[in-house]
Scaffold this motif. Structure first.
Motif, mmCIF file in Angstrom:
data_model
loop_
_atom_site.group_PDB
_atom_site.id
_atom_site.type_symbol
_atom_site.label_atom_id
_atom_site.label_comp_id
_atom_site.label_asym_id
_atom_site.label_seq_id
_atom_site.Cartn_x
_atom_site.Cartn_y
_atom_site.Cartn_z
ATOM 1 N N VAL A 100 35.398 48.690 38.360
ATOM 2 C CA VAL A 100 36.405 48.866 39.486
ATOM 3 C C VAL A 100 37.112 50.265 39.375
ATOM 4 O O VAL A 100 36.847 51.296 40.283
ATOM 5 C CB VAL A 100 37.208 47.721 39.631
ATOM 6 N N LYS A 101 37.749 50.635 38.072
ATOM 7 C CA LYS A 101 38.417 51.869 38.065
ATOM 8 C C LYS A 101 37.439 52.911 38.275
ATOM 9 O O LYS A 101 38.032 53.897 38.822
ATOM 10 C CB LYS A 101 39.030 51.920 36.716
ATOM 11 N N ALA A 102 36.228 52.653 37.909
ATOM 12 C CA ALA A 102 35.328 54.072 37.988
ATOM 13 C C ALA A 102 34.945 54.438 39.114
ATOM 14 O O ALA A 102 34.606 55.498 39.463
ATOM 15 C CB ALA A 102 34.385 53.807 36.626
ATOM 16 N N GLU A 103 34.915 53.129 40.040
ATOM 17 C CA GLU A 103 34.129 53.350 41.281
ATOM 18 C C GLU A 103 34.928 53.649 42.251
ATOM 19 O O GLU A 103 34.662 54.196 43.433
ATOM 20 C CB GLU A 103 33.151 52.201 41.305
ATOM 21 N N LEU A 104 36.327 53.057 42.512
ATOM 22 C CA LEU A 104 37.105 53.111 43.454
ATOM 23 C C LEU A 104 38.338 54.198 43.605
ATOM 24 O O LEU A 104 39.098 54.009 42.712
ATOM 25 C CB LEU A 104 37.496 51.663 43.972
ATOM 26 N N ALA A 105 38.237 55.091 44.414
ATOM 27 C CA ALA A 105 39.222 56.162 44.570
ATOM 28 C C ALA A 105 40.462 55.477 44.733
ATOM 29 O O ALA A 105 41.888 56.104 44.504
ATOM 30 C CB ALA A 105 38.928 57.352 45.309
#
Length: 100
Positions: free
Chosen positions: A19-24
């Motif tokens: 989630v951290k990696a994919e969502l700005a």
């Protein structure tokens, strides 16, 4: 505006790094310790006490939280839906009272 997305179940919470990696829109995202590692802290008779957990038997337990910052409710729901898809389970969305 800021919103908290609560992730239920340890299996789903393990996907929070994705989630951290994919969502700005993510401000912060963390997997939580097991409920058995929790404790209740309170003041009674002007004395602080801490009691080891678990405390509230509930199934499923909140296992992770994601703080997001978006423009409005519709944006929050869209991001929550994306989080749900990533973790593979339902999530709960709540707005914060102070959005600054």
């Amino acid at each position: 505006m800021k919103y908290v997305v609560m992730v239920y179940g340890a299996d789903a919470a393990r996907r929070i790094p994705e989630v951290k990696a994919e969502l700005a829109e993510v401000v912060s995202a963390e997997e939580l310790q097991l409920p058995s590692e929790g404790r209740i802290v309170r003041i009674r008779d002007e004395k602080q006490t801490a009691t080891a957990g678990p405390f509230v038997p509930a199934d499923p337990q909140v296992a992770g939280i994601v703080l997001i910052d978006v423009a409005d409710d519709a944006g929050a729901e869209a991001v929550a839906a994306r989080i749900s898809a990533i973790v593979g389970d339902r999530v709960e969305l709540r707005g914060t009272l102070i959005s600054a």
